[in-house]
Design a protein around this motif. Structure first.
Motif, PDB file in Angstrom:
ATOM      1  N   GLN A   7       1.240  -0.736   0.128  1.00  0.00           N
ATOM      2  CA  GLN A   7       0.318   0.122   0.228  1.00  0.00           C
ATOM      3  C   GLN A   7       1.042   1.299   0.092  1.00  0.00           C
ATOM      4  OE1 GLN A   7      -3.637  -2.308   2.322  1.00  0.00           O
ATOM      5  NE2 GLN A   7      -2.726  -1.221   3.673  1.00  0.00           N
ATOM      6  N   LEU A   8       2.207   1.286   0.662  1.00  0.00           N
ATOM      7  CA  LEU A   8       3.215   2.189   0.762  1.00  0.00           C
ATOM      8  C   LEU A   8       3.264   3.080  -1.184  1.00  0.00           C
ATOM      9  CD1 LEU A   8       5.387   2.321   3.430  1.00  0.00           C
ATOM     10  CD2 LEU A   8       4.216   4.297   3.015  1.00  0.00           C
ATOM     11  N   ILE A   9       3.678   1.560  -1.504  1.00  0.00           N
ATOM     12  CA  ILE A   9       4.167   1.599  -2.748  1.00  0.00           C
ATOM     13  C   ILE A   9       3.009   2.376  -3.976  1.00  0.00           C
ATOM     14  CG2 ILE A   9       4.062   0.532  -4.858  1.00  0.00           C
ATOM     15  CD1 ILE A   9       5.820  -1.688  -3.576  1.00  0.00           C
ATOM     16  N   GLN A  10       1.869   1.853  -3.458  1.00  0.00           N
ATOM     17  CA  GLN A  10       0.262   2.761  -4.273  1.00  0.00           C
ATOM     18  C   GLN A  10       0.380   4.006  -3.915  1.00  0.00           C
ATOM     19  OE1 GLN A  10      -0.824   1.021  -6.523  1.00  0.00           O
ATOM     20  NE2 GLN A  10       0.801  -1.045  -6.465  1.00  0.00           N
ATOM     21  N   VAL A  11       0.776   4.431  -2.518  1.00  0.00           N
ATOM     22  CA  VAL A  11       0.379   6.098  -2.914  1.00  0.00           C
ATOM     23  C   VAL A  11       1.044   6.609  -2.873  1.00  0.00           C
ATOM     24  CG1 VAL A  11       0.621   7.297  -0.047  1.00  0.00           C
ATOM     25  CG2 VAL A  11      -0.821   5.519  -0.602  1.00  0.00           C
ATOM     26  N   ARG A  12       3.249   5.959  -2.838  1.00  0.00           N
ATOM     27  CA  ARG A  12       3.658   6.285  -3.424  1.00  0.00           C
ATOM     28  C   ARG A  12       3.786   6.896  -4.768  1.00  0.00           C
ATOM     29  NH1 ARG A  12       7.956   2.930  -0.103  1.00  0.00           N
ATOM     30  NH2 ARG A  12       7.991   4.295   2.316  1.00  0.00           N
ATOM     31  N   LYS A  13       3.215   6.058  -6.097  1.00  0.00           N
ATOM     32  CA  LYS A  13       2.863   5.910  -6.531  1.00  0.00           C
ATOM     33  C   LYS A  13       1.357   7.488  -7.459  1.00  0.00           C
ATOM     34  CE  LYS A  13       4.283   1.292  -8.218  1.00  0.00           C
ATOM     35  NZ  LYS A  13       3.375  -0.065  -9.211  1.00  0.00           N
ATOM     36  N   ARG A  14       0.926   7.130  -6.280  1.00  0.00           N
ATOM     37  CA  ARG A  14       0.104   8.433  -7.023  1.00  0.00           C
ATOM     38  C   ARG A  14       0.235   9.637  -6.153  1.00  0.00           C
ATOM     39  NH1 ARG A  14      -5.426   8.517  -2.398  1.00  0.00           N
ATOM     40  NH2 ARG A  14      -6.256  10.425  -3.303  1.00  0.00           N
ATOM     41  N   ILE A  15       0.732   9.842  -5.221  1.00  0.00           N
ATOM     42  CA  ILE A  15       1.561  11.064  -5.615  1.00  0.00           C
ATOM     43  C   ILE A  15       2.668  11.348  -6.340  1.00  0.00           C
ATOM     44  CG2 ILE A  15       3.926  12.144  -3.992  1.00  0.00           C
ATOM     45  CD1 ILE A  15       2.827  10.755  -1.534  1.00  0.00           C
ATOM     46  N   GLN A  16       3.605  10.755  -7.172  1.00  0.00           N
ATOM     47  CA  GLN A  16       4.089  10.701  -8.243  1.00  0.00           C
ATOM     48  C   GLN A  16       3.379  11.366  -9.792  1.00  0.00           C
ATOM     49  OE1 GLN A  16       7.838   9.292  -8.851  1.00  0.00           O
ATOM     50  NE2 GLN A  16       7.025  11.084 -10.705  1.00  0.00           N
ATOM     51  N   LEU A  17       2.190   9.977  -9.777  1.00  0.00           N
ATOM     52  CA  LEU A  17       0.980  10.602 -10.704  1.00  0.00           C
ATOM     53  C   LEU A  17       0.839  12.134 -10.226  1.00  0.00           C
ATOM     54  CD1 LEU A  17      -0.855   7.741 -11.479  1.00  0.00           C
ATOM     55  CD2 LEU A  17       0.810   8.556 -13.044  1.00  0.00           C
TER      56      LEU A  17
END
Length: 233
Positions: A7-17
């Motif tokens: 879930q941390l990976i997904q949140v970081r991807k969301r921040i990147q996008l």
């Protein structure tokens, strides 16, 4: 890989996008993992996945966690942020344990935290909380009071003024949210022009972090999307 790690990976991807969409450098946006009510094991899991900044809202619970981790090897680089409403009788605990307090909204807290911050620790990083939605149920000072409080923090020997924090209205109305975030962004810009230490706009949570990043947020506070729903006692 644990669920929290995924879930941390997904949140970081969301921040990147979100940063890419806003034309911003994602490296300038920090993720604060809100671990209030979550067990020590969840924080350790997130730490193992590379997370270093954690946010807590309940002084007694948080200080117990902080003390537990400081007694163990390998957690010295955690940065602890107090993000909840702070009662005066809890200010000493917070001054002694945390690196940041993001929820300052009155003179008394500024005076107490500055006096109670231990001399051997670095000055306490302070964000002023604005009740940008004007809701009576929320903590935070008014937009008109911000610059007076900022001056008090700036004059305090054991505090460093870093910026502003807000919890915009919980609404599905995009226009209302955007209007409140724009006002926060304008206040932050004015404050940063006046004080060279100001570099932080803490705004945006699980539901609205994308919009917050569009409007200049430098710290997003995410709990549910990392740790799952909270079980309040």
């Amino acid at each position: 890989m644990s669920q929290i790690s995924q879930q941390l990976i997904q949140v970081r991807k969301r921040i990147q996008l979100a940063a890419d969409s806003a034309g911003r450098d994602p490296n300038l946006i920090r993720l604060l993992a809100v671990s209030k009510t979550k067990p020590l094991a969840a924080i350790q899991d997130a730490y193992d996945a590379g997370q270093r900044c954690f946010g807590e809202s309940y002084a007694q619970e948080a200080c117990t966690k902080i003390d537990s981790l400081r007694d163990q090897t390998g957690y010295a680089d955690i940065e602890w942020h107090f993000i909840g409403p702070l009662q005066s009788n809890k200010s000493k605990q917070v001054a002694e344990h945390f690196d940041w307090v993001q929820s300052i909204d009155r003179d008394k807290l500024i005076e107490r935290l500055s006096r109670q911050r231990p001399a051997q620790l670095a000055p306490l990083n302070i964000c002023l909380q604005i009740n940008i939605s004007g809701e009576s149920s929320k903590s935070g000072t008014s937009e008109q009071e911000i610059f007076r409080l900022a001056q008090l923090v700036n004059q305090s020997e054991r505090l460093v003024l870093r910026g502003l924090m807000a919890i915009p209205q919980h609404t599905q109305d995009h226009d209302i949210l955007a209007q409140q975030m724009l006002r926060m962004q304008a206040l932050f810009t004015r404050l940063a022009q006046q004080y060279p230490t100001v570099d932080t706009l803490s705004m945006g949570m699980t539901e609205d972090l994308d919009l917050a990043i569009l409007h200049g947020s430098t710290i997003v506070r995410v709990g549910t999307a990392i740790f799952g729903a909270r079980d309040y006692p």
